[in-house]
Design an enzyme around this catalytic site. Structure first.
Site, short mmCIF file in Angstrom:
data_model
loop_
_atom_site.label_atom_id
_atom_site.label_comp_id
_atom_site.label_asym_id
_atom_site.label_seq_id
_atom_site.Cartn_x
_atom_site.Cartn_y
_atom_site.Cartn_z
N GLU A 149 -1.18 13.95 13.21
CA GLU A 149 -2.13 13.71 12.11
C GLU A 149 -3.53 14.18 12.47
O GLU A 149 -4.27 14.68 11.63
CB GLU A 149 -2.11 12.24 11.65
CG GLU A 149 -2.59 11.23 12.67
CD GLU A 149 -2.09 9.81 12.41
OE1 GLU A 149 -1.09 9.62 11.71
OE2 GLU A 149 -2.72 8.87 12.95
N SER A 197 -4.09 -11.33 -3.70
CA SER A 197 -3.89 -9.89 -3.56
C SER A 197 -3.94 -9.17 -4.90
O SER A 197 -3.27 -9.55 -5.87
CB SER A 197 -2.53 -9.62 -2.91
OG SER A 197 -2.27 -8.23 -2.95
N SER A 204 -2.64 -6.47 -5.38
CA SER A 204 -1.39 -5.72 -5.52
C SER A 204 -0.26 -6.53 -6.15
O SER A 204 0.78 -5.97 -6.49
CB SER A 204 -0.90 -5.22 -4.16
OG SER A 204 -1.88 -4.43 -3.56
N ASP A 249 -2.97 -0.56 10.41
CA ASP A 249 -2.77 -0.85 11.83
C ASP A 249 -3.84 -1.78 12.40
O ASP A 249 -3.54 -2.69 13.16
CB ASP A 249 -2.73 0.47 12.62
CG ASP A 249 -1.50 1.29 12.26
OD1 ASP A 249 -0.38 0.75 12.36
OD2 ASP A 249 -1.65 2.45 11.87
N SER A 278 2.14 39.85 1.15
CA SER A 278 2.04 41.31 1.28
C SER A 278 2.01 41.72 2.75
O SER A 278 1.67 40.91 3.62
CB SER A 278 0.75 41.79 0.61
OG SER A 278 -0.38 41.20 1.25
N GLY A 337 0.82 -1.21 0.00
CA GLY A 337 0.00 0.00 0.00
C GLY A 337 0.85 1.25 0.00
O GLY A 337 1.97 1.25 -0.53
N SER A 338 0.34 2.30 0.64
CA SER A 338 0.98 3.61 0.61
C SER A 338 2.44 3.54 1.08
O SER A 338 3.37 3.90 0.35
CB SER A 338 0.18 4.58 1.49
OG SER A 338 0.81 5.84 1.54
N ASP A 394 2.87 10.96 16.57
CA ASP A 394 2.32 10.74 15.23
C ASP A 394 0.80 10.88 15.24
O ASP A 394 0.22 11.57 14.39
CB ASP A 394 2.73 9.36 14.70
CG ASP A 394 2.37 9.18 13.25
OD1 ASP A 394 3.08 9.73 12.39
OD2 ASP A 394 1.33 8.53 12.97
N HIS A 438 5.05 2.32 12.27
CA HIS A 438 4.31 3.10 13.28
C HIS A 438 4.22 2.21 14.51
O HIS A 438 4.03 0.99 14.40
CB HIS A 438 2.93 3.43 12.70
CG HIS A 438 2.01 4.23 13.59
ND1 HIS A 438 2.45 5.24 14.43
CD2 HIS A 438 0.67 4.18 13.75
CE1 HIS A 438 1.40 5.77 15.06
NE2 HIS A 438 0.31 5.13 14.67
#
Ligand SMILES: NC(=O)C1=CN([C@@H]2O[C@H](COP(=O)(O)OP(=O)(O)OC[C@H]3O[C@@H](n4cnc5c(N)ncnc54)[C@H](OP(=O)(O)O)[C@@H]3O)[C@@H](O)[C@H]2O)C=CC1
Ligand SMILES: CC(=O)[C@](C)(O)C(=O)O
Ligand SMILES: [Mg+2]
Ligand SMILES: [Mg+2]
Length: 336
Positions: free
Chosen positions: A196, A52, A54, A84, A253, A27-28, A192, A109
Site C-alpha cells: 500500500e 453508531s 452505521s 487498526d 501503440s 466500514g469499508s 500489505d 490485517h
C-alpha cells in the site's frame, strides 16, 4: 507455481453451518464481509458501538445489529474490522471480557497481533483473512459474481479447526472465487504495508500527482493533464489486470511501448528501488508502525495536514468536476 491455492471447489464451508459470525464495525471492509457472508448463507451479526451512525445502514442492508459486547458474547467467530489504531482499546474494553474459550478471534490485517498490541488469550483461535483489495470493491466484485484474492493465516489453533474456519470464512466473503493462499501474520502485515505504501496507494498517487503537476506547471490544460495522468491509469491498469504487461503492451501503440522502455527506468530508478528496500526495512523493524501509532495517539496531526493539502489541489478540484459529468462512473459503492 509453488503456493497451494484454494478455490471454491477446495473449501468446505460446513464448519461454519449453525455458527454465528460477528462482524465488528461497518466500514469499508466490515460492510462487505457482513453482506458477502450473509449472501453466502452464513449467520451474521454486526457489532457496533453505542450511538453508531452505521446502525441504520447495516439494518437497511437487512443485517442484525447488536452492541460489540453482545455480538462477542453471542458469536462463535468475532471478526474485528474497525481501524487498526482503534482496535486495541475496543478489544480490551468490549471484546476481551466476553471472548470465552472456544471462540475464534479474527482480523482482516495482522497489524495489531504482529506488533504485539493485541494479545488474545490462549484458549481461542486466532486467524486472519485479508482480502487483497479495498472493502468497497470486495462487495462490488462479489455482487458482480466475481471475486477478490485473499490470504489467510492462523496464529493460534486452540480448537484444532482454525484453518478450516479461516478457509470457510475466506470462501464466504468471495475470495476463493479468485484464489486464496496461506500466509503468516508477519508476512501478511509486512507485505500489505509495503504494497500500500510503495505501489498501490503511496506510489500510484504520487506518480499521478507528479505527472499532473509537471504538465500543468508547463502550461498545459489541467483537464487534459487529468485525463492523461489519472483517468487513463484505470484503463491501462485494467489491461495489466486482465493480461499482464505484455497484454497491455499489445494494446498500446509501438510509440507508447518504445517510450515505456526508454522512459520508465528514468522515472522509477535504481534509487527508487533502493528506497523501497529502506521502506520495507522500516516496516519490518516497526519504525513505520511506531510513527503511525504516535500520530494516531496525538489525534493524527500529520495525517490531517496531508489531507488538508490535497483537498485544495487542482487535480482533486478538476477531477471532481470532470467525474460529475460521467454518470457511468460507479459512485454508489462508496456510500457506506
Ligand atoms: N479498507 C480496506 O479496504 C482494507 C482494510 N483492511 C483492514 O480491515 C480493518 C478495518 O479497516 P477499514 O475497513 O478501513 O476500517 P474503517 O475505517 O472503514 O472502519 C470504520 C468502522 O469502524 C468503526 N469504528 C471506528 N472507531 C471505532 C471505535 N473506537 N470503536 C468502535 N468502532 C469503531 C466505525 O464505527 P461507526 O460506524 O460507529 O462510526 C465504522 O463502522 C483494518 O484492520 C484494516 O487494516 C484490510 C484490507 C483492506
Ligand atoms: C485496500 C487494501 O488492501 C489496503 C490498501 O491494504 C488497506 O486499505 O489497508
Ligand atoms: Mg492494508
Ligand atoms: Mg491490502
Amino acid at each position: 507455481m509453488s503456493a497451494k491455492m484454494y478455490y471454491d471447489k477446495d473449501v468446505d464451508t460446513s464448519i461454519l453451518e449453525g455458527k454465528l459470525v460477528a462482524i465488528i464495525g461497518y466500514g469499508s471492509q466490515a460492510h462487505a464481509h457482513a453482506q458477502n457472508l450473509r449472501d453466502s448463507g452464513f449467520n451474521v451479526v454486526v457489532g457496533l458501538r453505542e450511538g453508531s451512525a452505521s446502525r441504520a445502514k447495516a439494518e437497511q442492508a437487512g443485517l442484525r445489529v447488536a452492541s460489540i459486547e453482545d455480538a462477542t458474547k453471542e458469536a462463535d467467530v468475532v471478526m474485528l474490522l474497525i481501524p487498526d489504531e482503534q482496535q486495541p482499546a475496543t478489544y480490551e474494553k468490549s471484546i476481551a471480557p466476553h471472548l470465552t474459550a472456544g471462540k475464534a478471534l479474527a482480523f482482516g490485517h495482522g497489524f495489531n497481533v504482529h506488533f504485539g498490541r493485541i494479545k488474545p488469550p490462549q484458549d481461542v483461535d486466532v486467524f486472519l483473512v485479508a482480502p487483497k483489495g479495498p472493502g468497497h470493491m470486495l462487495r462490488r466484485v462479489y455482487t458482480d459474481g466475481a471475486g477478490m484474492p485473499g490470504i489467510f493465516a492462523v496464529q493460534q489453533d486452540a480448537s484444532g479447526k482454525a484453518r478450516d474456519i479461516a478457509l470457510a470464512y475466506a470462501r464466504g466473503i468471495g475470495c476463493a472465487r479468485a484464489g486464496v493462499l496461506e500466509t503468516t501474520f508477519k508476512e501478511e502485515t509486512e507485505t500489505d504495508l509495503f504494497g500500500e505504501q510503495s505501489v498501490l496507494c503511496g506510489g500510484v498517487t504520487h506518480l499521478i500527482q507528479a505527472g499532473f503537476e509537471t504538465l500543468v506547471e508547463a502550461g498545459y490544460q489541467p483537464e487534459i493533464a487529468y485525463f492523461e495522468t489519472l483517468h487513463e491509469v484505470k484503463l491501462i491498469v485494467d489491461l495489466i489486470y486482465e493480461k499482464g504487461f505484455e497484454g497491455m503492451r499489445h494494446s498500446i501503440s509501438n510509440t507508447a511501448e518504445f517510450g515505456d522502455y526508454v522512459t520508465g527506468p528514468r522515472i522509477i530508478t535504481a534509487e527508487t528501488k533502493a528506497e523501497m528496500g529502506r521502506v520495507l526495512k522500516d516496516i519490518q523493524d516497526g519504525t513505520f508502525a511506531k510513527r503511525f501509532i504516535q500520530d494516531a495517539e496525538s489525534g493524527f496531526p500529520y495525517m490531517e495536514e496531508q489531507r488538508g493539502k490535497m483537498r485544495g489541489h487542482t487535480v482533486e478540484k478538476v477531477g471532481k468536476e470532470l467525474r460529475d459529468q460521467m454518470p457511468f462512473i460507479n459512485k454508489k459503492a462508496l456510500e457506506v
